[in-house]
Design an enzyme around this catalytic site. Structure first.
Site, short mmCIF file in Angstrom:
data_model
loop_
_atom_site.label_atom_id
_atom_site.label_comp_id
_atom_site.label_asym_id
_atom_site.label_seq_id
_atom_site.Cartn_x
_atom_site.Cartn_y
_atom_site.Cartn_z
N TYR A 113 0.83 -1.22 0.00
CA TYR A 113 0.00 0.00 0.00
C TYR A 113 0.86 1.26 0.00
O TYR A 113 0.52 2.25 0.67
CB TYR A 113 -0.93 0.05 1.22
CG TYR A 113 -1.71 -1.22 1.49
CD1 TYR A 113 -2.68 -1.65 0.58
CD2 TYR A 113 -1.50 -1.98 2.62
CE1 TYR A 113 -3.41 -2.81 0.82
CE2 TYR A 113 -2.23 -3.14 2.86
CZ TYR A 113 -3.18 -3.54 1.96
OH TYR A 113 -3.90 -4.68 2.20
N ASP B 49 -16.44 -13.47 8.56
CA ASP B 49 -15.01 -13.23 8.39
C ASP B 49 -14.46 -12.77 9.74
O ASP B 49 -14.55 -11.60 10.10
CB ASP B 49 -14.78 -12.18 7.30
CG ASP B 49 -13.30 -11.87 7.09
OD1 ASP B 49 -12.47 -12.33 7.90
OD2 ASP B 49 -12.98 -11.14 6.14
N TYR C 247 -14.06 -4.98 4.83
CA TYR C 247 -12.77 -5.33 4.21
C TYR C 247 -12.59 -6.83 4.36
O TYR C 247 -12.70 -7.38 5.45
CB TYR C 247 -11.60 -4.60 4.89
CG TYR C 247 -10.27 -5.08 4.35
CD1 TYR C 247 -9.78 -4.60 3.14
CD2 TYR C 247 -9.53 -6.06 5.01
CE1 TYR C 247 -8.58 -5.07 2.61
CE2 TYR C 247 -8.34 -6.54 4.48
CZ TYR C 247 -7.88 -6.04 3.28
OH TYR C 247 -6.71 -6.53 2.75
N LYS D 128 -4.87 -14.06 10.71
CA LYS D 128 -4.25 -13.08 11.61
C LYS D 128 -3.67 -13.70 12.89
O LYS D 128 -2.54 -14.15 12.86
CB LYS D 128 -5.26 -11.97 11.93
CG LYS D 128 -5.62 -11.10 10.70
CD LYS D 128 -4.77 -9.89 10.60
CE LYS D 128 -4.78 -9.24 9.22
NZ LYS D 128 -6.03 -8.80 8.67
C1 LIG Z 1 -6.52 -8.92 7.20
C2 LIG Z 1 -7.89 -9.34 6.83
C3 LIG Z 1 -8.13 -10.11 5.67
C4 LIG Z 1 -7.03 -10.48 4.71
O1 LIG Z 1 -6.04 -11.27 5.28
P1 LIG Z 1 -4.60 -11.38 4.58
O2 LIG Z 1 -3.87 -12.40 5.40
O3 LIG Z 1 -3.98 -10.01 4.64
O4 LIG Z 1 -4.82 -11.82 3.18
C5 LIG Z 1 -9.43 -10.50 5.41
N1 LIG Z 1 -10.45 -10.15 6.24
C6 LIG Z 1 -10.26 -9.42 7.34
C7 LIG Z 1 -11.42 -9.11 8.22
C8 LIG Z 1 -8.98 -8.98 7.67
O5 LIG Z 1 -8.80 -8.23 8.78
#
Ligand SMILES: *Cc1c(COP(=O)(O)O)cnc(C)c1O
Length: 417
Positions: A12, A234, A140, A263
């Site tokens: 970014y 998610d 996101y 994460k």
């Molecule tokens: C960070 C994140 C992603 C993407 O994960 P990456 O390991 O960076 O590909 C997807 N959804 C959420 C809610 C996130 O915080």
């Protein structure tokens, strides 16, 4: 003259004029040690991954032992104890019958797999035409093409790619459980073309740390179910104690059909992600037809080192009071950020679990803000119109107070009352 740094393309980042990155040489606990000897208190735990702080001895030992035995082996046709154990443990701690775990190597891929699971589930049931997803504005879900298509279409970082992306349906999150009529009518209008609804439970993270109460999440789940649509949660940001419970869905008492993790899954040690499905979703893929199998298989799927790290991280969640620590962080954030509440120039101060966010109405010079934060000895990365803290759940009070004090001071300086 080129330097080694000239060969790197950074995340970014406008490579023409961005401030040069700081060089990190070591980490320990909640600290990042720089090449010039400075030590920063980390306020964001490396994009929310390092839940137990850096270099936790228990995780390090587990990874070292696995490194001796088997750093990696392909997962097609082979299995291994670190993956089997981890899948069983995730199934045990996740709500309801989220019992079937598909491993991959990043959050974005976990989301891609979730979208594919939902789409193929319908095909396997003989239903065609369900090719789109309902996603929420402000969301996101990652940077790959499918994941980008369900991110906020206007505010996200992906606006430029509009023409490359599948067209999805977007709706605002209901502002309260009683105000779900717009979502309901949107689903009623589009449901024959929809494969699933995707949501970030309780907090839209990278979209701006926007929070909603559990009742709203419960209502989203209820409305999706009323229209016969699977729900994808998610939890890549919210999973593993960040919101005060191990998983955010628990607070709404819901069991999504598919749930994504990454994460903090390995406690910030290495890349690993999981897409977890309920029994009903999984069963839609069990068939005598080979083409009904889930068509995905990352090369480094279920990497044993990463699974060992994740198992060790789960040991720590089981054996140590992480959830209580997270809630205590929330109380301290609430009290510490209180002086900013109502301040002119700020749109709000929000705290949930171990997340504290301050939103500006008028965004100051962020490069200068970032510089001042580092000058105060903290690693905090404002983006968009917010500055936020998501420290390791193990952070001690002096370090947490230093983070809060730095944020309050720098925000006040940048936002004259
Ligand atoms: C960070 C994140 C992603 C993407 O994960 P990456 O390991 O960076 O590909 C997807 N959804 C959420 C809610 C996130 O915080």
């Amino acid at each position: 003259m080129t330097t080694p740094r000239d060969h790197l393309w950074r995340p970014y980042t406008q490579m023409k004029n961005a401030a040069p990155p700081l060089e990190a040489v070591r980490t320990h606990g909640t600290r990042i040690v720089l090449a010039d000897g400075r030590e920063l208190v980390d306020g964001i735990a490396s994009w929310w991954t390092a839940a137990h702080g850096y270099n936790h001895p228990h995780i390090r030992a587990a990874v070292a032992a696995q490194l001796e035995a088997m750093p990696h082996v392909m997962f097609g046709g082979l299995t291994h104890a670190p993956a089997e154990g981890l899948a069983a443990r995730l199934a045990a701690v996740l709500p309801g019958d989220l019992d079937h775990v598909f491993f991959s190597d990043s959050g974005s891929v976990a989301v891609e797999v979730a979208l594919k699971m939902a789409a193929q589930m319908w095909l396997n049931r003989g239903v065609t035409g369900r090719t789109r997803f309902l996603a929420f504005r402000g969301g996101y879900h990652g940077d790959t093409l499918g994941a980008m298509s369900v991110c906020d279409p206007d505010e996200g970082m992906h606006r430029r790619f509009g023409a490359y992306l599948p067209t999805q349906i977007f709706c605002d999150l209901p502002t309260s459980a009683e105000r779900s009529a717009a979502l309901d009518s949107c689903l009623a209008r589009h449901r024959e073309t929809l494969a699933a609804v995707i949501v970030e439970p309780l907090v839209q993270g990278a979209g701006g740390m926007r929070m909603h109460p559990p009742e709203v999440l419960a209502e989203v789940a209820r409305v999706a179910q009323a229209h016969g649509l699977p729900l994808i949660a998610d939890e890549i940001f919210t999973g593993f104690g960040r919101t005060g419970t191990l998983f955010a869905c628990e607070q709404a008492g819901i069991v999504p059909d598919i749930l994504c993790l990454s994460k903090a899954l390995t406690g910030g040690t290495m890349a690993l992600a999981a897409t977890v499905a309920t029994r009903a979703v999984f069963d839609a893929f069990r068939s005598d037809d080979p083409a009904a199998a889930l068509m995905h298989g990352p090369t480094f799927m279920a990497n044993p080192l990463a699974c060992a790290a994740a198992n060790a991280s789960l040991d720590l969640f089981e054996g140590e009071p992480r959830l209580a620590q997270g809630r205590a962080i929330g109380e301290r954030l609430e009290a510490g950020l209180a002086p900013l509440r109502g301040r002119p120039g700020l749109a709000g101060v929000r705290v949930l679990g171990a997340i504290g966010a301050v939103q500006w109405t008028e965004v100051p010079d962020l490069a200068a803000v970032k510089r001042r934060l580092v000058e105060r000895g903290v690693w905090v990365r404002p983006f968009g119109d917010i500055v936020y803290l998501t420290p390791a759940l193990t952070i001690d009070e002096p370090d947490l107070d230093r983070l809060i004090e730095a944020v309050v001071t720098v925000v006040c300086d940048a936002t004259p009352a």
